[in-house]
Design a protein around this motif. Structure first.
Motif, PDB file in Angstrom:
ATOM      1  N   LEU A   4       8.857  -2.763 -29.927  1.00  0.00           N
ATOM      2  CA  LEU A   4       8.250  -3.721 -30.861  1.00  0.00           C
ATOM      3  C   LEU A   4       9.128  -3.855 -32.028  1.00  0.00           C
ATOM      4  O   LEU A   4       8.137  -4.839 -32.788  1.00  0.00           O
ATOM      5  CB  LEU A   4       7.241  -2.840 -31.581  1.00  0.00           C
ATOM      6  CG  LEU A   4       6.195  -1.888 -30.588  1.00  0.00           C
ATOM      7  CD1 LEU A   4       5.421  -0.971 -31.465  1.00  0.00           C
ATOM      8  CD2 LEU A   4       5.398  -3.250 -30.828  1.00  0.00           C
ATOM      9  N   LEU A   5       9.938  -3.181 -32.716  1.00  0.00           N
ATOM     10  CA  LEU A   5      10.468  -4.633 -33.503  1.00  0.00           C
ATOM     11  C   LEU A   5      11.327  -5.835 -33.179  1.00  0.00           C
ATOM     12  O   LEU A   5      11.334  -7.075 -33.501  1.00  0.00           O
ATOM     13  CB  LEU A   5      11.660  -3.432 -33.813  1.00  0.00           C
ATOM     14  CG  LEU A   5      13.135  -4.073 -34.760  1.00  0.00           C
ATOM     15  CD1 LEU A   5      12.388  -4.263 -35.870  1.00  0.00           C
ATOM     16  CD2 LEU A   5      13.962  -3.388 -35.437  1.00  0.00           C
ATOM     17  N   GLY A   8      11.125   7.338 -24.111  1.00  0.00           N
ATOM     18  CA  GLY A   8      10.997   5.621 -23.546  1.00  0.00           C
ATOM     19  C   GLY A   8      10.178   6.047 -24.978  1.00  0.00           C
ATOM     20  O   GLY A   8      10.062   4.528 -25.148  1.00  0.00           O
ATOM     21  N   PHE A   9       9.541   6.779 -25.628  1.00  0.00           N
ATOM     22  CA  PHE A   9       8.570   6.575 -26.965  1.00  0.00           C
ATOM     23  C   PHE A   9       9.441   5.976 -27.656  1.00  0.00           C
ATOM     24  O   PHE A   9       9.281   4.996 -28.361  1.00  0.00           O
ATOM     25  CB  PHE A   9       8.351   7.987 -27.726  1.00  0.00           C
ATOM     26  CG  PHE A   9       8.276   7.901 -28.124  1.00  0.00           C
ATOM     27  CD1 PHE A   9       6.070   7.843 -28.398  1.00  0.00           C
ATOM     28  CD2 PHE A   9       8.122   8.614 -30.022  1.00  0.00           C
ATOM     29  CE1 PHE A   9       6.027   7.520 -30.057  1.00  0.00           C
ATOM     30  CE2 PHE A   9       7.524   8.932 -31.162  1.00  0.00           C
ATOM     31  CZ  PHE A   9       6.193   8.020 -31.175  1.00  0.00           C
ATOM     32  N   ILE A  67      -1.101   1.913 -25.483  1.00  0.00           N
ATOM     33  CA  ILE A  67      -2.093   2.329 -26.276  1.00  0.00           C
ATOM     34  C   ILE A  67      -1.223   3.065 -27.732  1.00  0.00           C
ATOM     35  O   ILE A  67      -1.479   2.527 -28.460  1.00  0.00           O
ATOM     36  CB  ILE A  67      -2.666   3.742 -25.968  1.00  0.00           C
ATOM     37  CG1 ILE A  67      -3.440   3.732 -24.915  1.00  0.00           C
ATOM     38  CG2 ILE A  67      -3.674   4.651 -27.477  1.00  0.00           C
ATOM     39  CD1 ILE A  67      -4.306   5.110 -24.204  1.00  0.00           C
ATOM     40  N   LEU A  68      -0.166   3.590 -27.985  1.00  0.00           N
ATOM     41  CA  LEU A  68       0.994   4.557 -29.035  1.00  0.00           C
ATOM     42  C   LEU A  68       0.895   2.827 -29.711  1.00  0.00           C
ATOM     43  O   LEU A  68       1.621   2.760 -31.075  1.00  0.00           O
ATOM     44  CB  LEU A  68       1.965   4.998 -28.407  1.00  0.00           C
ATOM     45  CG  LEU A  68       1.123   6.645 -28.679  1.00  0.00           C
ATOM     46  CD1 LEU A  68       2.518   6.951 -27.569  1.00  0.00           C
ATOM     47  CD2 LEU A  68       0.733   6.760 -29.563  1.00  0.00           C
ATOM     48  N   ALA A  69       1.918   1.752 -29.063  1.00  0.00           N
ATOM     49  CA  ALA A  69       2.395   1.205 -30.003  1.00  0.00           C
ATOM     50  C   ALA A  69       1.655  -0.395 -30.446  1.00  0.00           C
ATOM     51  O   ALA A  69       0.953  -0.257 -31.347  1.00  0.00           O
ATOM     52  CB  ALA A  69       3.283  -0.015 -28.540  1.00  0.00           C
ATOM     53  N   HIS A  70       0.272  -0.649 -29.601  1.00  0.00           N
ATOM     54  CA  HIS A  70      -1.176  -1.080 -29.772  1.00  0.00           C
ATOM     55  C   HIS A  70      -0.969  -0.717 -31.669  1.00  0.00           C
ATOM     56  O   HIS A  70      -1.375  -1.372 -32.606  1.00  0.00           O
ATOM     57  CB  HIS A  70      -1.294  -1.658 -29.297  1.00  0.00           C
ATOM     58  CG  HIS A  70      -2.742  -2.362 -29.322  1.00  0.00           C
ATOM     59  ND1 HIS A  70      -3.264  -2.834 -28.039  1.00  0.00           N
ATOM     60  CD2 HIS A  70      -2.930  -2.764 -30.483  1.00  0.00           C
ATOM     61  CE1 HIS A  70      -4.709  -4.059 -28.896  1.00  0.00           C
ATOM     62  NE2 HIS A  70      -3.960  -3.523 -30.571  1.00  0.00           N
ATOM     63  N   ILE A  71      -1.586   0.528 -31.354  1.00  0.00           N
ATOM     64  CA  ILE A  71      -2.199   1.492 -32.601  1.00  0.00           C
ATOM     65  C   ILE A  71      -0.726   1.761 -34.000  1.00  0.00           C
ATOM     66  O   ILE A  71      -1.375   0.973 -34.856  1.00  0.00           O
ATOM     67  CB  ILE A  71      -1.898   3.007 -32.308  1.00  0.00           C
ATOM     68  CG1 ILE A  71      -3.388   3.258 -31.682  1.00  0.00           C
ATOM     69  CG2 ILE A  71      -2.340   3.770 -33.825  1.00  0.00           C
ATOM     70  CD1 ILE A  71      -3.815   4.486 -30.964  1.00  0.00           C
ATOM     71  N   VAL A 127      14.525   4.086 -17.853  1.00  0.00           N
ATOM     72  CA  VAL A 127      14.618   5.657 -18.540  1.00  0.00           C
ATOM     73  C   VAL A 127      13.041   6.008 -18.024  1.00  0.00           C
ATOM     74  O   VAL A 127      12.968   7.071 -18.032  1.00  0.00           O
ATOM     75  CB  VAL A 127      14.835   5.786 -19.513  1.00  0.00           C
ATOM     76  CG1 VAL A 127      16.366   5.319 -20.234  1.00  0.00           C
ATOM     77  CG2 VAL A 127      13.896   4.998 -20.333  1.00  0.00           C
ATOM     78  N   SER A 128      12.585   4.779 -17.678  1.00  0.00           N
ATOM     79  CA  SER A 128      10.499   5.025 -17.896  1.00  0.00           C
ATOM     80  C   SER A 128      10.161   4.463 -16.187  1.00  0.00           C
ATOM     81  O   SER A 128       9.134   4.566 -16.153  1.00  0.00           O
ATOM     82  CB  SER A 128      10.380   5.191 -19.010  1.00  0.00           C
ATOM     83  OG  SER A 128      10.571   4.293 -19.679  1.00  0.00           O
ATOM     84  N   LYS A 129      11.274   5.121 -15.297  1.00  0.00           N
ATOM     85  CA  LYS A 129      10.257   4.571 -13.901  1.00  0.00           C
ATOM     86  C   LYS A 129       9.411   5.297 -13.540  1.00  0.00           C
ATOM     87  O   LYS A 129       9.669   6.982 -13.734  1.00  0.00           O
ATOM     88  CB  LYS A 129      11.577   4.703 -12.632  1.00  0.00           C
ATOM     89  CG  LYS A 129      12.824   3.697 -12.761  1.00  0.00           C
ATOM     90  CD  LYS A 129      13.702   4.100 -11.837  1.00  0.00           C
ATOM     91  CE  LYS A 129      14.979   2.415 -11.853  1.00  0.00           C
ATOM     92  NZ  LYS A 129      15.573   3.011 -10.902  1.00  0.00           N
TER      93      LYS A 129
END
Length: 319
Positions: free
Chosen positions: A119-120, A111-112, A251-255, A305-307
């Protein structure tokens, strides 16, 4: 599904109006108190008198420590304020539990990786919204608002360019901490961690909750000529949370989104690349549409994949 477990009466659906009013009052209250404390600390920490802070706040101070001082104030008055407001609302008023063990368990490596794809695609498609939003012309009866909005945009850009015109690696790292990490952490805790699940409950519609939270997230920046691309980003962060049940993703996507911009700005300052933060050119519509396709496909795969390990019924029962 968002995780926000609470039995507090103020968080119930029947008290939706009072709950939202409290969120507004607490958030703006914290945003008034913490920056004031930060400004008071500028003199003892950086040696900049209070009268010089006015010039520094407009991006015109000749003081060599002005940028670090404003970043310090920005960090406490921006990202940290949102984080403190979110904790105050969740822990003291709603008495809510984010169930961090479950949030961590819902975070997956595949998922990461898909988050980068999402994001892209979002960034590519957002170039079209950024251009469109920057050139929009409002009706004649809104001319006063348009003049005000343009002036606010110019002021914001002056401050942005001042804050990101890093003279050394120390200022760059301070920018990463303040604009990248603290802003991403604080804003996601408040808008996705607290506000989004409450709006989901109050409206009875997950998608409406996401877009309303994204609308508020964009509106609180008080920049009309960046409103729609920022709202789209907020919605992307919201769907990352909804489809995964882990606040770690947004959080990670925003950062990552914020840090990427800072890195590009700093690389331009070093002469390594050509990048202008306030340059808005006509974009390639096919490229933007490819970005939209990447975004939608990325979310489709991400959703599978991230249910999350929580159901709608559990959310309704616990909030």
């Amino acid at each position: 599904m968002e995780i926000y477990k609470t039995q507090s009466p103020i968080a119930r659906k029947s008290n939706w109006f009072l709950s939202l009013v409290v969120i507004v009052l607490v958030t703006f209250g914290v945003m008034a108190v913490l920056p004031s404390i930060a400004i008071f600390l500028v003199n003892p920490i950086f040696g900049i008198p209070m009268d010089e802070m006015v010039a520094a706040l407009t991006g015109n101070s000749p003081n060599s420590d002005a940028r670090m001082a404003i970043l310090f104030v920005q960090g406490i008055g921006g990202g940290l304020s949102f984080f403190v407001a979110a904790l105050f609302i969740a822990k003291l008023l709603d008495k809510a539990d984010f169930e961090w063990k479950q949030q961590i368990a819902n975070f997956k490596f595949n998922g990461f990786l898909l988050m980068f794809m999402i994001l892209l695609g979002g960034i590519l498609f957002n170039t079209l919204l950024i251009y469109w939003n920057s050139v929009v012309v409002l009706p004649e009866f809104m001319s006063s608002f348009e003049s005000w909005a343009r002036a606010k945009e110019d002021q914001a850009m002056i401050m942005t360019k001042f804050l990101t015109d890093f003279d050394n690696i120390s200022e760059f790292m301070m920018g990463i901490l303040v604009v990248g990490i603290l802003a991403g952490l604080g804003e996601e805790f408040l808008f996705r961690g607290v506000l989004q699940p409450k709006l989901h409950l109050y409206t009875g519609n997950a998608h409406l909750g996401i877009w309303l939270a994204a609308f508020v997230f964009s509106a609180i920046h008080f920049q009309f000529y960046g409103f729609f691309p920022r709202m789209l980003l907020g919605a992307i962060f919201g769907y990352l949370y909804l489809y995964s049940g882990s606040l770690i993703y947004p959080i990670l996507a925003h950062i990552l989104n914020n840090v990427t911009t800072l890195v590009l700005v700093y690389m331009n300052k070093l002469g390594k690349i050509d990048f202008d933060i306030d340059e808005v050119d006509m974009v390639s519509i096919p490229a933007a549409l490819v970005g939209l396709l990447i975004l939608l496909v990325g979310f489709k795969i991400f959703k599978e994949v991230s249910k999350p390990k929580i159901t709608d019924g559990e959310l309704d029962k616990n909030i």
